[in-house]
Design a protein around this motif. Structure first.
Motif, PDB file in Angstrom:
ATOM      1  N   PHE A  14      61.381  -8.853 -68.106  1.00 26.67           N
ATOM      2  CA  PHE A  14      62.297  -9.594 -67.249  1.00 26.67           C
ATOM      3  C   PHE A  14      61.589  -9.951 -65.949  1.00 26.67           C
ATOM      4  O   PHE A  14      60.736  -9.209 -65.467  1.00 26.67           O
ATOM      5  CB  PHE A  14      63.531  -8.735 -66.939  1.00 26.67           C
ATOM      6  CG  PHE A  14      64.295  -8.349 -68.185  1.00 26.67           C
ATOM      7  CD1 PHE A  14      65.309  -9.162 -68.659  1.00 26.67           C
ATOM      8  CD2 PHE A  14      63.981  -7.185 -68.869  1.00 26.67           C
ATOM      9  CE1 PHE A  14      66.008  -8.814 -69.810  1.00 26.67           C
ATOM     10  CE2 PHE A  14      64.673  -6.831 -70.020  1.00 26.67           C
ATOM     11  CZ  PHE A  14      65.689  -7.653 -70.498  1.00 26.67           C
ATOM     12  N   ASN A  15      61.963 -11.092 -65.350  1.00 31.34           N
ATOM     13  CA  ASN A  15      61.395 -11.456 -64.055  1.00 31.34           C
ATOM     14  C   ASN A  15      62.169 -10.756 -62.940  1.00 31.34           C
ATOM     15  O   ASN A  15      63.080  -9.975 -63.199  1.00 31.34           O
ATOM     16  CB  ASN A  15      61.351 -12.984 -63.876  1.00 31.34           C
ATOM     17  CG  ASN A  15      62.732 -13.611 -63.827  1.00 31.34           C
ATOM     18  OD1 ASN A  15      63.749 -12.940 -63.639  1.00 31.34           O
ATOM     19  ND2 ASN A  15      62.776 -14.926 -63.996  1.00 31.34           N
ATOM     20  N   GLU A  16      61.809 -11.075 -61.680  1.00 34.94           N
ATOM     21  CA  GLU A  16      62.430 -10.394 -60.539  1.00 34.94           C
ATOM     22  C   GLU A  16      63.924 -10.686 -60.408  1.00 34.94           C
ATOM     23  O   GLU A  16      64.656  -9.950 -59.761  1.00 34.94           O
ATOM     24  CB  GLU A  16      61.694 -10.757 -59.238  1.00 34.94           C
ATOM     25  CG  GLU A  16      61.695 -12.228 -58.878  1.00 34.94           C
ATOM     26  CD  GLU A  16      60.660 -13.071 -59.622  1.00 34.94           C
ATOM     27  OE1 GLU A  16      60.743 -14.303 -59.539  1.00 34.94           O
ATOM     28  OE2 GLU A  16      59.772 -12.508 -60.277  1.00 34.94           O
ATOM     29  N   LYS A  17      64.420 -11.753 -61.054  1.00 32.42           N
ATOM     30  CA  LYS A  17      65.846 -12.085 -61.042  1.00 32.42           C
ATOM     31  C   LYS A  17      66.587 -11.432 -62.209  1.00 32.42           C
ATOM     32  O   LYS A  17      67.771 -11.640 -62.377  1.00 32.42           O
ATOM     33  CB  LYS A  17      66.032 -13.596 -61.125  1.00 32.42           C
ATOM     34  CG  LYS A  17      65.491 -14.358 -59.931  1.00 32.42           C
ATOM     35  CD  LYS A  17      65.694 -15.846 -60.142  1.00 32.42           C
ATOM     36  CE  LYS A  17      65.067 -16.639 -59.020  1.00 32.42           C
ATOM     37  NZ  LYS A  17      65.166 -18.088 -59.279  1.00 32.42           N
ATOM     38  N   GLY A  18      65.864 -10.686 -63.036  1.00 30.24           N
ATOM     39  CA  GLY A  18      66.485 -10.045 -64.186  1.00 30.24           C
ATOM     40  C   GLY A  18      66.611 -10.942 -65.398  1.00 30.24           C
ATOM     41  O   GLY A  18      67.262 -10.601 -66.372  1.00 30.24           O
ATOM     42  N   GLU A  19      65.962 -12.115 -65.339  1.00 28.89           N
ATOM     43  CA  GLU A  19      66.027 -13.053 -66.461  1.00 28.89           C
ATOM     44  C   GLU A  19      64.972 -12.682 -67.502  1.00 28.89           C
ATOM     45  O   GLU A  19      63.849 -12.312 -67.156  1.00 28.89           O
ATOM     46  CB  GLU A  19      65.764 -14.481 -65.967  1.00 28.89           C
ATOM     47  CG  GLU A  19      66.758 -14.952 -64.932  1.00 28.89           C
ATOM     48  CD  GLU A  19      66.297 -16.204 -64.189  1.00 28.89           C
ATOM     49  OE1 GLU A  19      67.173 -17.016 -63.870  1.00 28.89           O
ATOM     50  OE2 GLU A  19      65.087 -16.346 -63.941  1.00 28.89           O
ATOM     51  N   LEU A  20      65.352 -12.804 -68.778  1.00 28.76           N
ATOM     52  CA  LEU A  20      64.434 -12.524 -69.867  1.00 28.76           C
ATOM     53  C   LEU A  20      63.314 -13.558 -69.868  1.00 28.76           C
ATOM     54  O   LEU A  20      63.563 -14.759 -69.751  1.00 28.76           O
ATOM     55  CB  LEU A  20      65.183 -12.560 -71.206  1.00 28.76           C
ATOM     56  CG  LEU A  20      64.388 -12.243 -72.459  1.00 28.76           C
ATOM     57  CD1 LEU A  20      63.911 -10.780 -72.438  1.00 28.76           C
ATOM     58  CD2 LEU A  20      65.234 -12.499 -73.692  1.00 28.76           C
ATOM     59  N   ILE A  21      62.067 -13.100 -69.953  1.00 27.57           N
ATOM     60  CA  ILE A  21      60.931 -14.019 -70.050  1.00 27.57           C
ATOM     61  C   ILE A  21      60.200 -13.759 -71.361  1.00 27.57           C
ATOM     62  O   ILE A  21      60.522 -12.827 -72.096  1.00 27.57           O
ATOM     63  CB  ILE A  21      59.978 -13.903 -68.828  1.00 27.57           C
ATOM     64  CG1 ILE A  21      59.426 -12.487 -68.692  1.00 27.57           C
ATOM     65  CG2 ILE A  21      60.680 -14.341 -67.563  1.00 27.57           C
ATOM     66  CD1 ILE A  21      58.377 -12.353 -67.596  1.00 27.57           C
ATOM     67  N   SER A  22      59.205 -14.571 -71.635  1.00 26.97           N
ATOM     68  CA  SER A  22      58.467 -14.463 -72.887  1.00 26.97           C
ATOM     69  C   SER A  22      58.004 -13.038 -73.127  1.00 26.97           C
ATOM     70  O   SER A  22      57.612 -12.336 -72.194  1.00 26.97           O
ATOM     71  CB  SER A  22      57.247 -15.388 -72.859  1.00 26.97           C
ATOM     72  OG  SER A  22      57.655 -16.722 -72.760  1.00 26.97           O
ATOM     73  N   PRO A  23      58.033 -12.605 -74.392  1.00 22.30           N
ATOM     74  CA  PRO A  23      57.578 -11.246 -74.708  1.00 22.30           C
ATOM     75  C   PRO A  23      56.117 -11.034 -74.310  1.00 22.30           C
ATOM     76  O   PRO A  23      55.325 -11.970 -74.281  1.00 22.30           O
ATOM     77  CB  PRO A  23      57.724 -11.157 -76.219  1.00 22.30           C
ATOM     78  CG  PRO A  23      58.634 -12.264 -76.604  1.00 22.30           C
ATOM     79  CD  PRO A  23      58.467 -13.326 -75.563  1.00 22.30           C
ATOM     80  N   VAL A  24      55.793  -9.797 -74.008  1.00 17.77           N
ATOM     81  CA  VAL A  24      54.437  -9.414 -73.636  1.00 17.77           C
ATOM     82  C   VAL A  24      53.949  -8.433 -74.690  1.00 17.77           C
ATOM     83  O   VAL A  24      54.701  -7.558 -75.123  1.00 17.77           O
ATOM     84  CB  VAL A  24      54.435  -8.743 -72.237  1.00 17.77           C
ATOM     85  CG1 VAL A  24      53.056  -8.232 -71.870  1.00 17.77           C
ATOM     86  CG2 VAL A  24      54.950  -9.723 -71.188  1.00 17.77           C
ATOM     87  N   LEU A  25      52.702  -8.580 -75.104  1.00 19.65           N
ATOM     88  CA  LEU A  25      52.144  -7.653 -76.080  1.00 19.65           C
ATOM     89  C   LEU A  25      52.018  -6.265 -75.475  1.00 19.65           C
ATOM     90  O   LEU A  25      51.823  -6.111 -74.267  1.00 19.65           O
ATOM     91  CB  LEU A  25      50.765  -8.121 -76.539  1.00 19.65           C
ATOM     92  CG  LEU A  25      50.757  -9.352 -77.440  1.00 19.65           C
ATOM     93  CD1 LEU A  25      49.332  -9.818 -77.680  1.00 19.65           C
ATOM     94  CD2 LEU A  25      51.446  -9.067 -78.751  1.00 19.65           C
ATOM     95  N   ALA A  26      52.093  -5.265 -76.311  1.00 18.48           N
ATOM     96  CA  ALA A  26      51.913  -3.886 -75.875  1.00 18.48           C
ATOM     97  C   ALA A  26      50.522  -3.703 -75.281  1.00 18.48           C
ATOM     98  O   ALA A  26      49.579  -4.440 -75.618  1.00 18.48           O
ATOM     99  CB  ALA A  26      52.109  -2.941 -77.056  1.00 18.48           C
ATOM    100  N   GLU A  27      50.375  -2.747 -74.416  1.00 15.07           N
ATOM    101  CA  GLU A  27      49.100  -2.452 -73.754  1.00 15.07           C
ATOM    102  C   GLU A  27      47.986  -2.304 -74.793  1.00 15.07           C
ATOM    103  O   GLU A  27      48.135  -1.596 -75.789  1.00 15.07           O
ATOM    104  CB  GLU A  27      49.236  -1.153 -72.962  1.00 15.07           C
ATOM    105  CG  GLU A  27      47.958  -0.671 -72.334  1.00 15.07           C
ATOM    106  CD  GLU A  27      47.903  -0.925 -70.849  1.00 15.07           C
ATOM    107  OE1 GLU A  27      46.811  -0.893 -70.299  1.00 15.07           O
ATOM    108  OE2 GLU A  27      48.970  -1.153 -70.255  1.00 15.07           O
ATOM    109  N   GLY A  28      46.895  -2.992 -74.565  1.00 14.85           N
ATOM    110  CA  GLY A  28      45.727  -2.878 -75.433  1.00 14.85           C
ATOM    111  C   GLY A  28      45.733  -3.777 -76.651  1.00 14.85           C
ATOM    112  O   GLY A  28      44.729  -3.892 -77.342  1.00 14.85           O
TER     113      GLY A  28
END
Length: 145
Positions: A14-28
């Motif tokens: 989520f961004n700073e406004k709490g809006e859902l943003i594109s998924p992020v891959l897990a660490e590594g």
């Protein structure tokens, strides 16, 4: 073998406004976009599709791509081959035991690419030898603040 990206590999963000943003891959976990012609096998022009099923993969490319897949990285082939070449391309990848998650057809053909995206993009130019990647620092073009 073609498999789907696992939901466990993506984190809801989520961004700073709490809006859902594109998924992020897990660490590594890396998300590899890999060209086919001239990168994992000889360069076969779209105008010579009869050669697509008979060329041989570069052995180092096969080994490294499958190693990355086994390590849990996402493998997507991104090719200038057209949608009409999808079946022969998938058959060729399976025949040679490449492991991958997805394939994007219709990449722009020709020279230099300048990729603009809202995500971090890392690029590695293939220069004839497929190996593990190492980190090197270089100047890059960025948008002016």
């Amino acid at each position: 073998m073609k498999t789907d990206t696992s939901e466990k590999d993506l984190e809801t963000t989520f961004n700073e406004k709490g809006e859902l943003i594109s998924p992020v891959l897990a660490e590594g976990v890396k998300n590899f976009l890999i060209d086919i012609d001239g990168t994992i096998c000889d360069d076969i022009p779209n105008e010579e599709p009869e050669r697509m099923g008979t060329c041989m993969p570069y052995p180092d490319a096969l080994r490294i791509v499958n190693k990355w897949h086994a390590e849990g990285h996402i493998i997507t082939f991104f090719t200038s081959r057209t949608e009409s070449h999808r079946e022969v391309t998938e058959m060729w990848l399976k025949k040679h035991d490449f492991k991958w998650h997805a394939m994007l057809m219709g990449k722009p053909r020709g020279g230099n690419y300048h990729w603009i995206d809202n995500h971090i993009v890392k690029a590695t130019r293939f220069k004839g030898k497929f190996t593990d990647l190492v980190v090197k620092n270089h100047d890059v073009e960025v948008f002016k603040d």
